[in-house]
Design a protein around this motif. Structure first.
Motif, short mmCIF file in Angstrom:
data_model
loop_
_atom_site.label_atom_id
_atom_site.label_comp_id
_atom_site.label_asym_id
_atom_site.label_seq_id
_atom_site.Cartn_x
_atom_site.Cartn_y
_atom_site.Cartn_z
N GLN A 1 83.54 61.92 42.48
CA GLN A 1 84.25 62.95 43.24
C GLN A 1 85.64 63.19 42.65
OE1 GLN A 1 82.08 62.37 46.52
NE2 GLN A 1 81.78 64.48 45.82
N ALA A 2 86.37 62.09 42.54
CA ALA A 2 87.74 62.20 42.05
C ALA A 2 87.79 62.34 40.53
CB ALA A 2 88.53 60.98 42.49
N LYS A 3 86.62 62.20 39.88
CA LYS A 3 86.53 62.26 38.42
C LYS A 3 87.44 61.22 37.75
CE LYS A 3 85.15 67.04 38.36
NZ LYS A 3 85.66 68.39 38.40
N THR A 4 87.41 60.03 38.30
CA THR A 4 88.22 58.97 37.69
C THR A 4 87.36 57.77 37.34
OG1 THR A 4 88.75 58.04 39.86
CG2 THR A 4 90.37 59.57 38.90
N LEU A 5 87.81 57.11 36.31
CA LEU A 5 87.24 55.82 35.91
C LEU A 5 88.43 54.86 35.92
CD1 LEU A 5 84.96 54.09 34.60
CD2 LEU A 5 85.72 54.96 32.39
N ALA A 6 88.31 53.79 36.70
CA ALA A 6 89.44 52.87 36.82
C ALA A 6 89.04 51.47 36.38
CB ALA A 6 89.93 52.84 38.26
N VAL A 7 89.97 50.78 35.73
CA VAL A 7 89.74 49.40 35.30
C VAL A 7 90.87 48.55 35.87
CG1 VAL A 7 89.58 47.84 33.33
CG2 VAL A 7 88.55 50.12 33.19
N GLU A 8 90.50 47.57 36.67
CA GLU A 8 91.50 46.78 37.37
C GLU A 8 91.40 45.32 36.97
OE1 GLU A 8 91.13 47.42 41.55
OE2 GLU A 8 92.77 46.05 42.05
N ASP A 9 92.54 44.70 36.69
CA ASP A 9 92.53 43.27 36.37
C ASP A 9 93.50 42.54 37.27
OD1 ASP A 9 95.25 42.74 35.05
OD2 ASP A 9 94.53 44.42 33.83
N ASN A 10 93.35 41.22 37.37
CA ASN A 10 94.38 40.43 38.06
C ASN A 10 95.06 39.50 37.08
OD1 ASN A 10 92.14 38.84 37.84
ND2 ASN A 10 92.10 38.15 39.97
N GLY A 11 95.50 40.13 35.99
CA GLY A 11 96.23 39.40 34.97
C GLY A 11 97.71 39.35 35.29
N SER B 1 75.38 54.50 34.88
CA SER B 1 74.47 53.97 33.86
C SER B 1 75.14 53.94 32.48
CB SER B 1 73.20 54.81 33.80
OG SER B 1 73.55 56.16 33.54
N ARG B 2 75.93 54.96 32.22
CA ARG B 2 76.63 55.03 30.93
C ARG B 2 77.66 53.90 30.82
NH1 ARG B 2 77.14 55.51 26.07
NH2 ARG B 2 78.54 56.99 25.07
N ILE B 3 78.33 53.64 31.92
CA ILE B 3 79.34 52.58 31.90
C ILE B 3 78.67 51.21 31.73
CG2 ILE B 3 81.17 51.43 33.25
CD1 ILE B 3 81.87 54.24 32.11
N ARG B 4 77.55 51.03 32.40
CA ARG B 4 76.78 49.79 32.21
C ARG B 4 76.41 49.59 30.75
NH1 ARG B 4 74.74 47.24 36.74
NH2 ARG B 4 75.09 48.57 38.55
N GLU B 5 75.97 50.67 30.15
CA GLU B 5 75.56 50.64 28.75
C GLU B 5 76.75 50.21 27.86
OE1 GLU B 5 74.56 54.35 26.11
OE2 GLU B 5 73.38 54.40 27.94
#
Ligand code: ADP
Ligand code: MG
Length: 612
Positions: A69-79, A185-189
């Motif tokens: 919906q928001a057209k976002t891909l987010a990557v979150e770490d707890n570094g 599915s693409r992200i899994r790939e």
């Protein structure tokens, strides 16, 4: 109030250029962003271990969220997170100057690079994003959380935000034409390709405790080989290469000195040439995927295997031209060759039976390796085996039945001038069946060399072992042992002439020999030299590829039809000569359509006489 700043880079229109140049490799951005998160966790862990940071009991992990919906891909770490100052320094200045650096290097490299090799890291996410936001909070409690945003063109904003937990969240606003990266599915790939062995759990659209990580943080190759079970090796193979066939065997590489290298190479069951080319050796650096099939690190012929190699000493972000000239990389490649050769010779010595069962699957790879790499050849030459006419597997040494000549020196060779041993080989068990029968009848033996690589391998062997072995295809000559008596050209002159005349329109030489085996009227001989020349031309697509030049029909003076030949009328001679020719040709190879037609007509008239 958000603070504004200018991004200090030399080139203003980098985005369009980078997007255009790096199109094919842009999915590497996810590796870069996830790897940054992993780095941040590793750094934090180190600080915590040293007592410089306060830990909580949250699991170290990377969480990826796709929001269509928001057209976002987010990557979150707890570094370890970043302070405002650090964002300015590491992201705004270094990451962006890294991009400028890239442009300079890219021009020098002549356009052969891919992004991962240049360490663009964070910046690579702009290949798929219109803009990127960073939410980050440093592990240092006194630092405030920060929000940074930029469209990657020339400006950015940075302001305080209310992120409460430690770490960094990168939010990529995916461009319309890149919306494939909003598909789960693409992200899994991509995670499977680039992040499969990363050292902290990676979750996709994390919801709660039951979620399973996408990656394997403790890949088998890191384990001590002594503690790995056969089932574990097979399981790892199936998971990593998506092959439901068990591998034949494997080699676990594990060394610390003079360089660090861990990995497993699997010998797959190969059923065809096409499958052979599907091999894949994945190269990793500290559990981060670099690329498949890097020829500079893994000898080319080993790329037919399936494997993973992790080599922390190979920098993640390097160019191919660097790898080609790096001595360390060459050492790694040689080491891998040595390990593979050791494994093969070990198997030959310790479990010859298994070695022989696997031979069909591994022989092509070994032969190719020999042709490509003399070093490899010298290590494995004594374990190369050949099937003989009785179906037994023998080394050349065993086949010629000579005792092993350990340490045979060159000077000795010169003094004795030994004749090379002639070894007959069969390249087509069906086409050469007649010869095989004669050979067996005369108590002779031959080796079977019938894979697509054998013509080249035989030439290679002859070159490497010249003086020791000479190779003749079973139909290249009539061995003395097949004859009932010595050839006598003078006595057979009349017969040969008559036969040749009877074959009037055929361009083939005629010879006569007395074979022990009286049942066969004639065989076809093809000179070894001209046949090989023809095969080579065919291989390189050159003219003169006709492998049948220089053919001879050898008629057998002990055969009843040949014996009667001179007593026949001219008509009958023509009939018999052609019939003998067709029969010989038929067992040698297929007849041409015209020849086949004539052969059937001949046979028909034979049937008619028989019926009466
Ligand atoms: P590299 O990783 O090769 O240094 P990048 O462009 O990927 O280059 O990142 C630049 C720098 O930004 C990193 O070295 C790091 O200091 C900082 N950084 C990037 N991502 C993160 C993150 N998720 N957490 C903390 N720091 C980060
Ligand atoms: Mg990075």
């Amino acid at each position: 109030m958000a603070k504004q700043g200018n991004i200090r880079i030399a080139s203003e229109n980098m985005m369009p250029i980078i997007k255009k140049w790096l199109y094919s490799d842009k999915d590497i951005f996810l590796r870069e962003i996830v790897a940054n998160g992993i780095d941040a966790i590793t750094k934090f862990k180190k600080l915590a271990d040293m007592g410089e940071a306060q830990t909580d009991d949250a699991e170290y992990s990377i969480k990826i969220f796709v929001d269509k919906q928001a057209k976002t891909l987010a990557v979150e770490d707890n570094g370890l997170g970043m302070s405002e100052e650090e964002v300015e320094k590491y992201i705004t200045q270094i990451a962006f100057s890294g991009a400028a650096d890239f442009l300079a290097k890219y021009e020098k490299a002549g356009g052969e690079g891919i992004i991962g090799h240049f360490g663009l890291g964070f910046y690579s996410a702009y290949m798929v994003s219109n803009s990127i936001e960073i939410y980050t909070k440093s592990y240092r409690p006194e630092e405030k959380a920060v929000h940074w945003e930029s469209d990657g063109e020339s400006t950015y904003t940075i302001e305080e935000c209310d992120k409460t937990d430690r770490g960094t969240k990168i939010v990529m606003h995916i461009a319309e034409e890149e919306k494939e990266f909003l598909e789960e599915s693409r992200i899994r790939e991509l995670v499977d390709k680039y992040c499969a062995f990363m050292p902290y759990n990676i979750y996709l659209n994390f919801t709660g405790k039951d979620d399973k990580p996408l990656n394997d943080t403790q890949p088998l190759y890191l384990k001590n080989p002594k503690e790995c079970t056969e089932e574990e090796y097979k399981e790892f193979y199936r998971k990593t290469f998506h092959d439901y066939h068990d591998p034949l065997f494997w080699i676990h590489l594990n060394m610390e000195y003079p360089f660090r290298l861990k990995g497993i190479l699997y010998f797959p069951k190969v059923k065809s040439k096409v499958e052979l080319e599907r091999g894949k050796v994945k190269l990793y650096c500290n559990q981060v995927f670099i690329a498949d099939n890097i020829k500079e690190v893994i000898p080319e012929y080993l790329l037919l295997l399936n494997g993973v190699i992790d080599c922390p000493d190979i920098p993640l972000n390097v160019s191919r031209s660097f790898l080609q000239n790096d001595r360390q990389v060459q050492k790694i490649s040689r080491h891998i060759t040595k390990k593979v050769a050791d494994k093969l010779t070990g198997l030959f010595k310790d479990d010859r039976e298994k070695f022989q069962t696997c031979w069909n699957d591994i022989s092509v790879f070994i032969k190719l390796g020999c042709i490509k790499d003399e070093d490899f050849y010298s290590k494995v030459k004594d374990i190369i085996i050949y099937k003989d006419l009785d179906g037994a597997f023998k080394t050349l040494q065993e086949f010629v039945g000579k005792p092993v000549e350990e340490g045979e020196s060159k000077t000795e060779d010169k003094e004795e001038k030994k004749e090379p041993s002639t070894i007959y080989y069969v390249s087509d068990e069906v086409g050469q069946a007649q010869y095989i029968a004669m050979f067996k009848g005369a108590g002779l033996n031959a080796i079977v060399c019938d894979t697509f690589i054998d013509p080249h391998f035989v030439s290679y062997l002859e070159y490497k072992e010249s003086g020791r072995y000479k190779f003749l295809r079973i139909d290249a000559d009539v061995d003395a042992a097949l004859k009932a008596s010595e050839s006598n050209e003078e006595a057979n002159k009349e017969l040969v002439e008559a036969f040749k005349n009877a074959l009037s329109n055929k361009t083939i030489s005629v010879k006569a020999e007395a074979f022990k085996n009286a049942e066969i009227p004639a065989v076809i001989n093809v000179s070894e030299f001209s046949r090989r020349f023809g095969e080579m031309n065919a291989f390189y697509g050159l003219a003169g590829a006709d492998a049948d030049r220089d053919m001879t029909i050898v008629i057998n003076t002990t055969n009843i039809a040949v014996k009667a030949f001179l007593g026949l009328t001219a008509d009958k001679q023509a009939f018999v000569a052609n019939q003998i020719y067709y029969m010989a040709m038929l067992s040698y190879k297929k007849l041409s359509p015209d020849e086949m037609k004539a052969f059937i007509e001949n046979n028909m008239s034979l049937l008619e006489t028989y019926i009466g």
